[in-house]
Design a protein around this motif. Sequence first.
Motif, PDB file in Angstrom:
ATOM      1  N   ARG A  71       0.847  -1.205   0.000  1.00  0.00           N
ATOM      2  CA  ARG A  71       0.000   0.000   0.000  1.00  0.00           C
ATOM      3  C   ARG A  71       0.879   1.250   0.000  1.00  0.00           C
ATOM      4  O   ARG A  71       0.593   2.228  -0.696  1.00  0.00           O
ATOM      5  CB  ARG A  71      -0.896   0.010   1.237  1.00  0.00           C
ATOM      6  CG  ARG A  71      -1.974  -1.038   1.191  1.00  0.00           C
ATOM      7  CD  ARG A  71      -2.753  -1.083   2.484  1.00  0.00           C
ATOM      8  NE  ARG A  71      -3.734  -2.150   2.430  1.00  0.00           N
ATOM      9  CZ  ARG A  71      -3.975  -3.021   3.399  1.00  0.00           C
ATOM     10  NH1 ARG A  71      -3.314  -2.933   4.541  1.00  0.00           N
ATOM     11  NH2 ARG A  71      -4.872  -3.966   3.261  1.00  0.00           N
TER      12      ARG A  71
ATOM     13  N   PHE B 162     -11.120  -4.339  -6.047  1.00  0.00           N
ATOM     14  CA  PHE B 162     -11.097  -5.286  -4.921  1.00  0.00           C
ATOM     15  C   PHE B 162     -10.551  -4.540  -3.696  1.00  0.00           C
ATOM     16  O   PHE B 162      -9.595  -4.962  -3.052  1.00  0.00           O
ATOM     17  CB  PHE B 162     -10.250  -6.531  -5.229  1.00  0.00           C
ATOM     18  CG  PHE B 162     -10.582  -7.202  -6.538  1.00  0.00           C
ATOM     19  CD1 PHE B 162     -11.615  -8.125  -6.607  1.00  0.00           C
ATOM     20  CD2 PHE B 162      -9.878  -6.899  -7.701  1.00  0.00           C
ATOM     21  CE1 PHE B 162     -11.934  -8.756  -7.816  1.00  0.00           C
ATOM     22  CE2 PHE B 162     -10.191  -7.515  -8.905  1.00  0.00           C
ATOM     23  CZ  PHE B 162     -11.209  -8.435  -8.969  1.00  0.00           C
TER      24      PHE B 162
ATOM     25  N   ASP C  56      -6.373  -6.249  -6.964  1.00  0.00           N
ATOM     26  CA  ASP C  56      -5.968  -7.122  -5.851  1.00  0.00           C
ATOM     27  C   ASP C  56      -7.067  -8.159  -5.592  1.00  0.00           C
ATOM     28  O   ASP C  56      -7.731  -8.138  -4.558  1.00  0.00           O
ATOM     29  CB  ASP C  56      -5.714  -6.263  -4.603  1.00  0.00           C
ATOM     30  CG  ASP C  56      -5.194  -7.087  -3.441  1.00  0.00           C
ATOM     31  OD1 ASP C  56      -4.648  -8.180  -3.674  1.00  0.00           O
ATOM     32  OD2 ASP C  56      -5.325  -6.631  -2.279  1.00  0.00           O
TER      33      ASP C  56
ATOM     34  N   ASP D 142     -15.662  -2.903  -4.929  1.00  0.00           N
ATOM     35  CA  ASP D 142     -15.684  -4.203  -4.254  1.00  0.00           C
ATOM     36  C   ASP D 142     -17.123  -4.728  -4.301  1.00  0.00           C
ATOM     37  O   ASP D 142     -18.067  -3.951  -4.234  1.00  0.00           O
ATOM     38  CB  ASP D 142     -15.212  -4.091  -2.799  1.00  0.00           C
ATOM     39  CG  ASP D 142     -14.757  -5.438  -2.234  1.00  0.00           C
ATOM     40  OD1 ASP D 142     -13.540  -5.623  -2.054  1.00  0.00           O
ATOM     41  OD2 ASP D 142     -15.627  -6.297  -1.961  1.00  0.00           O
TER      42      ASP D 142
ATOM     43  N   ASP E 214     -19.306  -5.918  -9.193  1.00  0.00           N
ATOM     44  CA  ASP E 214     -18.365  -6.919  -9.665  1.00  0.00           C
ATOM     45  C   ASP E 214     -17.279  -6.189 -10.465  1.00  0.00           C
ATOM     46  O   ASP E 214     -17.589  -5.360 -11.339  1.00  0.00           O
ATOM     47  CB  ASP E 214     -19.107  -7.919 -10.559  1.00  0.00           C
ATOM     48  CG  ASP E 214     -18.158  -8.867 -11.243  1.00  0.00           C
ATOM     49  OD1 ASP E 214     -17.685  -9.790 -10.583  1.00  0.00           O
ATOM     50  OD2 ASP E 214     -17.872  -8.654 -12.451  1.00  0.00           O
ATOM     51  N   VAL E 215     -16.027  -6.474 -10.189  1.00  0.00           N
ATOM     52  CA  VAL E 215     -14.945  -5.701 -10.813  1.00  0.00           C
ATOM     53  C   VAL E 215     -14.956  -5.834 -12.335  1.00  0.00           C
ATOM     54  O   VAL E 215     -14.899  -4.829 -13.049  1.00  0.00           O
ATOM     55  CB  VAL E 215     -13.563  -6.100 -10.227  1.00  0.00           C
ATOM     56  CG1 VAL E 215     -12.430  -5.628 -11.144  1.00  0.00           C
ATOM     57  CG2 VAL E 215     -13.381  -5.503  -8.833  1.00  0.00           C
TER      58      VAL E 215
END
Length: 395
Positions: free
Chosen positions: A211, A227, A299, A249, A278-279
């Motif tokens: 991060r 995500f 991710d 997310d 949904d990504v």
Amino acid sequence: MIEIILKKGKDKAAWQIHPWVFSGAIDQISGIPENGDIVMVLTIKREFIAYGCYSGESRVAVRLLEWSPNNEIDDDWWRKRVRTAVAARDMIFADGKTNTARLIFSEADFLPGLIADRFGDFISLQVLTAGIERVKAVIVDELGSLLKPKGIYQRHETTARAHEGLDVEGGVLLGEHPPTFVEVYENDIRYKINIAEGQKSGFYCDQRDNRLLVANYVHNKRLLDCFCYSGGFSLNALKMGAAEVYCVDSSALAIETLNQNMHLNQFEQNKYTAFQADVNKQLKKFRDNGDTFDMIVLDPPKYAPTRSSLNKAARAYKELNRLGLLLLKGGGLLATFSCSGAMDINTFKQILAWAALDAGKEIQFIRQFAQPEDHPVRASFPEGEYLKGLLCRVI
Ligand code: SAH
């Protein structure tokens, strides 16, 4: 003590300090061990190899603990292993900017089946084997006297425990029940964590270093955090001066926690937009709208839980990364991760190469990401390496 004799030619891994003895490697057992019993593992010629914990219902029938015949596994043995693991995390807490990290990482810390995470004043335990279940009280007592937590909480596990024939519910093991949201800080960013109901152990502390690394590239940039869970990448990005962040997310609880974390850290609402979606679908929407970003984080959860699912997972990683790359212009950055242990970094690079080709982009790999020091990889247990990532620049 019950003796477990390995088949001829099936003792190599155990000699090399690998902690797993598969049931298929066993030639004879000198009695009828119970789940969780300490057993002695020997070669076919009756040479001592190691002590371990027996799990009759698991594919991994014995988890090896100690390779010196003189060090018998008593309470002190467990206490010492716990102390060693906890001491190895001192550095993470030393600067006072972080009070959450993994204290014990199973096989990597020579404590197979035990995961302990610190969340500020609380500790969350995951007990994944019959052997650990049996010595849980000793472990809790040692963690309690070492760290003086307000409480130690055991998470209710499902899959791994079912393989072990374990049916113990989660709950408080010491002190207080954690509040619904425990507040912690990581690199001076505050997070609310739902220990009892959050995903995994409530927080993905394995992305702590990444991060920070990703946030180094975002000043004045537009970031898409896919995500996002409770917002780890986005929060660090805003702290480092990102112009705006978009967070995606599929979990409502994740988005709710992210909103609370944004508020807790006093980031203005006009700096971030959170989508519960949904990504892959959201990425297609962005593409169809002609939206672009300066940097994208991908991710995803573990697409390849086993080696046999690797091919299917490879296709999913490729499609996800292709969709991400389509939203980046020249100079744009993609920070892409895989937490599938079965996927190695070279295969992951190959998948990125295919994704780039299909997206009609040329990319460079400018950095590799890995799991942090509280998720060590034991040399004799390479299976413990699972988190990897690539920072890619679109030319
Ligand atoms: N980046 C996060 C951790 C991600 S964990 C952090 O730094 O903390 C993976 C996340 O993916 C979970 O929060 C899960 O809810 C989410 N997820 C799983 N499948 C998804 C999907 N198809 N679309 C969007 N999110 C998904």
